[in-house]
Motif scaffolding. Structure first.
Motif, short mmCIF file in Angstrom:
data_model
loop_
_atom_site.label_atom_id
_atom_site.label_comp_id
_atom_site.label_asym_id
_atom_site.label_seq_id
_atom_site.Cartn_x
_atom_site.Cartn_y
_atom_site.Cartn_z
N CYS A 149 8.26 -13.74 55.60
CA CYS A 149 9.59 -13.40 55.09
C CYS A 149 10.18 -14.58 54.33
N LEU A 150 10.00 -15.77 54.85
CA LEU A 150 10.51 -16.96 54.17
C LEU A 150 9.87 -17.12 52.80
N ALA A 151 8.56 -16.94 52.75
CA ALA A 151 7.84 -17.11 51.50
C ALA A 151 8.21 -16.05 50.47
N ARG A 152 8.45 -14.82 50.94
CA ARG A 152 8.73 -13.70 50.03
C ARG A 152 10.23 -13.49 49.82
N LYS A 153 11.05 -14.34 50.42
CA LYS A 153 12.51 -14.24 50.32
C LYS A 153 13.01 -12.87 50.82
N VAL A 154 12.47 -12.47 51.95
CA VAL A 154 12.91 -11.26 52.65
C VAL A 154 13.79 -11.70 53.81
N GLY A 155 15.03 -11.26 53.82
CA GLY A 155 15.94 -11.66 54.87
C GLY A 155 15.65 -10.94 56.18
N VAL A 156 15.81 -11.65 57.29
CA VAL A 156 15.57 -11.10 58.62
C VAL A 156 16.90 -10.87 59.33
N VAL A 157 17.11 -9.64 59.78
CA VAL A 157 18.21 -9.32 60.68
C VAL A 157 17.63 -9.25 62.08
N ALA A 158 18.03 -10.17 62.93
CA ALA A 158 17.49 -10.26 64.29
C ALA A 158 18.32 -9.40 65.22
N VAL A 159 17.68 -8.46 65.91
CA VAL A 159 18.36 -7.59 66.87
C VAL A 159 17.60 -7.65 68.19
N GLY A 160 18.21 -7.10 69.23
CA GLY A 160 17.57 -7.14 70.54
C GLY A 160 17.43 -8.55 71.08
#
Length: 332
Positions: free
Chosen positions: A220-231
Motif C-alpha cells: 500500500c505504501l509503495a502504490r500510494k493506497v491509503g489504509v483505513v484500519a478497523v477492528g
C-alpha cells in the motif's frame, strides 16, 4: 492525529475527514444486540460535536437498517461537511425462506430480506442505487468492495466486474474514491497488486495484537493506497486495560495464546502508565500508509470514550519496549 499525505490525489474533503476517528456503524444495524434508534442518533450528534466527519456503513449491517439510521442521523447537515462510505457485494432481496430473525448472521433484526452475493458491474450499480435510497442521499463519497473472500473467493468476479465499474464511477465523479474491505490481508494485497483502489479497509490485521505478514502494508505504501484500519480492538480483546478470561477475539472466545499475548501487552502498558485501549487506537496511526483509524460506536457514551482514548499521548518508550520484547513486528 493527522491524516497521512500518502494519497494527495484524494479530494481535500476526504483528507480532512480522515484526520479524526472514523465512525463505524455496524452496531446501528443491531449487531450483537438491539441498539435503540435514539442511541444511534445521539451517537452521531456527539460525533459531530467532537468534529468527527467520516461515517461508514453497509447493506450487510442489519439488512439495511444501519444505512437507514445513519442517513436519518445525518439529515439536514451540510453534505460538503462530511464523508460517508458504504459497500457493494451484497445485494438485499426478499427472503424466500424467512426464519424470523437474522441473529445467525449476527444482527438482531427480522430476516424479511436476505443477502445475495454479487460482485458484477450490474451488482455495483444496483447496490449503490439501493444504498442511496436507504440513506436518503444522492451520492456517497466512497464505495468498498465488501468481503470478497466470504464464503468463497470472489476475487476474479470482482476484478472483472466490480473493479471496472468502480473505476468508471470514480472517473465520472459519481464517487470520490473506492476501495476493498476485508479481514483477509492476502486478498486485499491481490487487489492492491492487480487493480487501482484508492483505499483498503483492513479489519483486525494491523493492530497492537497482530500485524499482517503478507506485505500488504508495504505494498500500500509503495502504490500510494491509503489504509483505513478497523477492528483495532480485535473484537474486544484490547478494549479493556486488563483483558478478562471471557474476552472475545474474531467474534468468539479468545484462544489462550491470543489472551496471553493481550495480557502481556496490558502488563507492559501498565508499567508505562498507558491505557491498553488507547494504545490500540494509537498504534495503526504510526504506519505511514494509514490514513484513518475507525471504531464502531453505538452510543454517545462510546463516541465520547473513544475520542478521549484517541486523544491520549503514548510515550515512545512504550513502543520501544514492545519492540524489544518481540510484541511488535520488527518493521511495525
Amino acid at each position: 492525529m493527522t491524516a497521512s499525505t500518502l494519497s494527495p490525489s484524494l479530494p481535500a474533503k476526504l483528507q480532512r475527514a480522515f484526520s479524526g476517528l472514523g465512525v463505524g456503524t455496524a452496531q446501528f444495524g443491531n449487531m450483537g444486540r438491539v441498539t435503540p434508534e435514539r442511541d444511534c442518533l445521539d451517537a452521531i450528534d456527539t460525533a459531530w460535536e467532537l468534529g468527527l466527519r467520516f461515517f461508514d456503513t453497509a447493506p450487510h449491517y442489519g439488512l439495511g437498517l444501519s444505512e437507514q439510521r445513519l442517513g436519518k442521523a445525518l439529515r439536514g447537515r451540510s453534505r460538503e461537511a462530511y464523508v460517508v462510505s458504504t459497500k457493494v457485494g451484497r445485494l438485499l432481496a426478499p427472503n424466500p425462506s424467512p426464519q424470523g430473525s437474522d441473529e445467525p448472521h449476527g444482527f438482531h433484526v427480522t430476516d424479511a430480506l436476505t443477502r445475495v452475493r454479487d460482485y458484477t458491474a450490474d451488482g455495483v450499480r444496483r447496490s449503490l442505487a439501493a444504498s442511496l435510497e436507504r440513506l436518503g442521499m444522492d451520492a456517497v463519497d466512497i464505495l468498498w468492495i465488501h468481503d470478497p473472500e466470504e464464503p468463497t473467493d470472489r476475487f476474479e468476479e470482482a476484478l472483472a466486474g466490480a473493479v471496472p465499474e468502480l473505476d468508471r464511477l470514480r472517473e465520472q465523479g459519481v464517487i470520490s474514491a473506492w476501495g476493498v474491505g476485508s479481514k483477509d490481508a492476502a486478498m486485499l494485497k491481490r487487489f492492491v497488486d492487480q487493480a487501482s483502489p484508492d483505499l483498503i479497509m483492513l479489519a483486525g490485521r494491523y493492530t497492537l495484537l497482530e500485524q499482517e505478514r503478507v506485505g500488504l502494508m508495504s505494498a500500500c505504501l509503495a502504490r500510494k493506497v491509503g489504509v483505513v484500519a478497523v477492528g483495532v480492538f480485535n473484537s474486544g480483546l484490547l478494549a479493556r486495560d486488563e483483558p478478562p478470561a471471557d474476552a472475545w477475539y474474531e467474534y468468539g472466545q479468545a484462544p489462550d495464546a491470543m489472551l496471553a499475548r493481550a495480557r502481556e501487552l496490558a502488563a507492559v502498558a501498565r508499567t508505562h502508565g498507558v491505557s491498553l485501549p488507547a494504545a490500540a487506537l494509537a498504534f495503526p496511526w504510526r504506519h505511514p500508509a494509514v490514513v484513518n483509524v475507525m471504531a464502531g460506536m453505538r452510543s454517545s457514551e462510546q463516541v465520547t470514550r473513544n475520542q478521549a482514548l484517541a486523544a491520549r499521548d503514548i510515550p515512545e518508550a512504550f513502543w520501544n519496549e514492545l519492540q524489544s520484547r518481540g510484541l511488535l513486528e520488527a518493521d511495525s
